[in-house]
Design an enzyme around this catalytic site. Sequence first.
Site, PDB file in Angstrom:
ATOM      1  N   LYS A  30       0.834  -1.210   0.000  1.00 23.68           N
ATOM      2  CA  LYS A  30       0.000   0.000   0.000  1.00 23.68           C
ATOM      3  C   LYS A  30       0.866   1.258   0.000  1.00 23.68           C
ATOM      4  CE  LYS A  30      -3.091   0.529   3.449  1.00 23.68           C
ATOM      5  NZ  LYS A  30      -2.893   1.791   4.180  1.00 23.68           N
ATOM      6  N   ARG A  35       2.819   5.995  -3.236  1.00 26.65           N
ATOM      7  CA  ARG A  35       3.945   6.849  -3.654  1.00 26.65           C
ATOM      8  C   ARG A  35       4.209   6.725  -5.149  1.00 26.65           C
ATOM      9  NH1 ARG A  35       3.985   5.664   1.599  1.00 26.65           N
ATOM     10  NH2 ARG A  35       5.228   6.877   3.072  1.00 26.65           N
ATOM     11  N   GLY A 109      -5.377   7.689   5.400  1.00 22.62           N
ATOM     12  CA  GLY A 109      -4.502   8.686   6.023  1.00 22.62           C
ATOM     13  C   GLY A 109      -3.282   8.974   5.171  1.00 22.62           C
ATOM     14  N   ARG A 137      -9.213  11.656  12.402  1.00 21.82           N
ATOM     15  CA  ARG A 137      -7.762  11.488  12.601  1.00 21.82           C
ATOM     16  C   ARG A 137      -7.032  12.835  12.586  1.00 21.82           C
ATOM     17  NH1 ARG A 137      -5.771   6.525   9.041  1.00 21.82           N
ATOM     18  NH2 ARG A 137      -3.914   6.886  10.301  1.00 21.82           N
ATOM     19  N   SER A 182       6.564   9.277  12.377  1.00 22.24           N
ATOM     20  CA  SER A 182       5.537   9.058  11.359  1.00 22.24           C
ATOM     21  C   SER A 182       6.094   9.253   9.955  1.00 22.24           C
ATOM     22  CB  SER A 182       4.373  10.037  11.580  1.00 22.24           C
ATOM     23  OG  SER A 182       3.561  10.075  10.428  1.00 22.24           O
ATOM     24  N   GLN A 184       4.306   9.265   7.399  1.00 20.80           N
ATOM     25  CA  GLN A 184       3.386  10.145   6.659  1.00 20.80           C
ATOM     26  C   GLN A 184       3.783  11.605   6.832  1.00 20.80           C
ATOM     27  OE1 GLN A 184      -0.589   9.113   7.865  1.00 20.80           O
ATOM     28  NE2 GLN A 184      -0.465   7.070   6.969  1.00 20.80           N
ATOM     29  N   ASP A 335       1.680  -1.245  11.803  1.00 23.97           N
ATOM     30  CA  ASP A 335       0.367  -1.724  11.371  1.00 23.97           C
ATOM     31  C   ASP A 335       0.110  -3.180  11.776  1.00 23.97           C
ATOM     32  OD1 ASP A 335      -0.239   0.721  10.242  1.00 23.97           O
ATOM     33  OD2 ASP A 335       0.604   0.180   8.293  1.00 23.97           O
ATOM     34  N   ARG A 366      -6.582   1.717  17.741  1.00 22.93           N
ATOM     35  CA  ARG A 366      -6.281   0.275  17.640  1.00 22.93           C
ATOM     36  C   ARG A 366      -5.868  -0.336  18.974  1.00 22.93           C
ATOM     37  NH1 ARG A 366      -3.215  -0.049  11.813  1.00 22.93           N
ATOM     38  NH2 ARG A 366      -5.130  -0.114  10.596  1.00 22.93           N
ATOM     39  N   ARG A 411      -7.637  -3.647   9.313  1.00 21.66           N
ATOM     40  CA  ARG A 411      -6.726  -4.584  10.002  1.00 21.66           C
ATOM     41  C   ARG A 411      -7.370  -5.191  11.250  1.00 21.66           C
ATOM     42  NH1 ARG A 411      -2.559  -3.779   6.586  1.00 21.66           N
ATOM     43  NH2 ARG A 411      -2.008  -1.618   6.170  1.00 21.66           N
TER      44      ARG A 411
END
Length: 460
Positions: A30, A35, A109, A137, A182, A184, A335, A366, A411
């Site tokens: 993913k 990207r 996200g 989020r 992170s 991200q 994850d 989570r 997940r």
Amino acid sequence: MRNEQETSGLVLRAAPSRGLAGEVEVPGDKSVSHRAVMLGALAIGTTRVSGLLEAADVLRTVQAMAALGARLERHSAQDGSGAGVWHIDGVGVRGWRQPEEAIDFGNSGTGVRLTAGLVATTPVKVIFTGDESLSKRPMTRIVEPLGRFGARIDTAPGGTLPMRISGAAEPVPVEYELPVPSAQVKSAVLLAGLATPGTTTVIEPVASRDHTERMLKAFGADIAEEVDEQGVRRIHVTGMKELSAQEIVVPGDPSSAAFPLAAAILCADSRVLVQNVLLNPTRTGLIETLHEMGAEIRILNPRQSGGEIVGDLLAETSGLRGITVPGGRAPSMIDEYPILAVLAAFAQGTTRMEGLAELRVKECDRLAVTAQALAACGVTVRTGEDWLEVDGSGGKAVPGGAVIDSHHDHRIAMSFLVLGLAAQQPVTVRGAEMIATSFPGFTQLMRSLGADITEAAGAA
Ligand code: S3P
């Protein structure tokens, strides 16, 4: 706008299974897929991507890049397999077109945060929206650094979506030390640096997945990095250089491979090979942890492919022992904690997982949801602000027999279906349509291995 996947209310039921066997491939990674689409949409020329994850999250990014002016087309592979090869014609640095409408990122996200970086340093106005989960989020973590480039960013109260970005017409480069580990946030800043004159620097105290850096190098970006004695990385991007189109082959997603592998470990008499899995060292924390727990999981045929290490993973039924998973490992398996917690429920002794603060801001909280769902399945758990302890059953089947809600989290759904395969009583998962955000074909793949997963009609 809500799409069908968010409202269809799929209910799946996983019943005790044994003898899982077979050789499978999981869909493309993913992170790499997002990207590849984004850098292809920016680069000059036609990028070709095979093995792209054609799941809801990545298709949102495809739509976003089209709304920003890139041309993206799915062709069929020459080999007659029906697999897709995506041809992407990019817009060039600062070439984004003003989108006509708000861009809906669904559950993703990664899609929203990386795209925010891409547009923050080009004078376009973009409105970002998302589904119920994404709308809760935190966006402040990217709003803050992207604002320093000169972008104007407004969010809903609390720093959530919807978010409007007015990209900077005259962006200034930024030096930014990541306050959270992170990828991200790191990626958003690096991508904003691409359309900024001068050198942007990200300081990363704890290594997170580095696909953005690797792929930027492959596309010819002006990027360099150094690591000091403490392991702190400084990544520099000098902007305004055009990227050039690439051929990209996306390897299988290790975060998806985790589910059939975990099922093989937990179900009696099982042996499953997952071929062609991405083994980038910033993603292999689960394999390291499973080795420490005593799992029979082997890496076969490791090889280089497109700047990444890939290999085949073979897992067999194993007894596990509880361990302490150090917090420093969290970014390399961020994850994988829901499925690790499920595995830990069957171990001999207690497994303690530390450094889990980031789990609270994923597709759901989570940490809380994993703990509640395990408890509902008869497993003893303890949690703190950033840790989780799971008492193992010593290899016996845990009770199961619960109905678990996915909380809009793919997940969580897959992890508790795997638990159901090894429990005393079947486990039912509501909201299982979320699996399509990352792992289309999950149910068929698991069934092909012999897993008893069925649609529980009308149980919603
Ligand atoms: C991702 C980074 C991780 C991960 C997510 C994908 C990425 O998030 O949880 O599924 O592709 O960069 P954070 O970087 O926020 O930890």
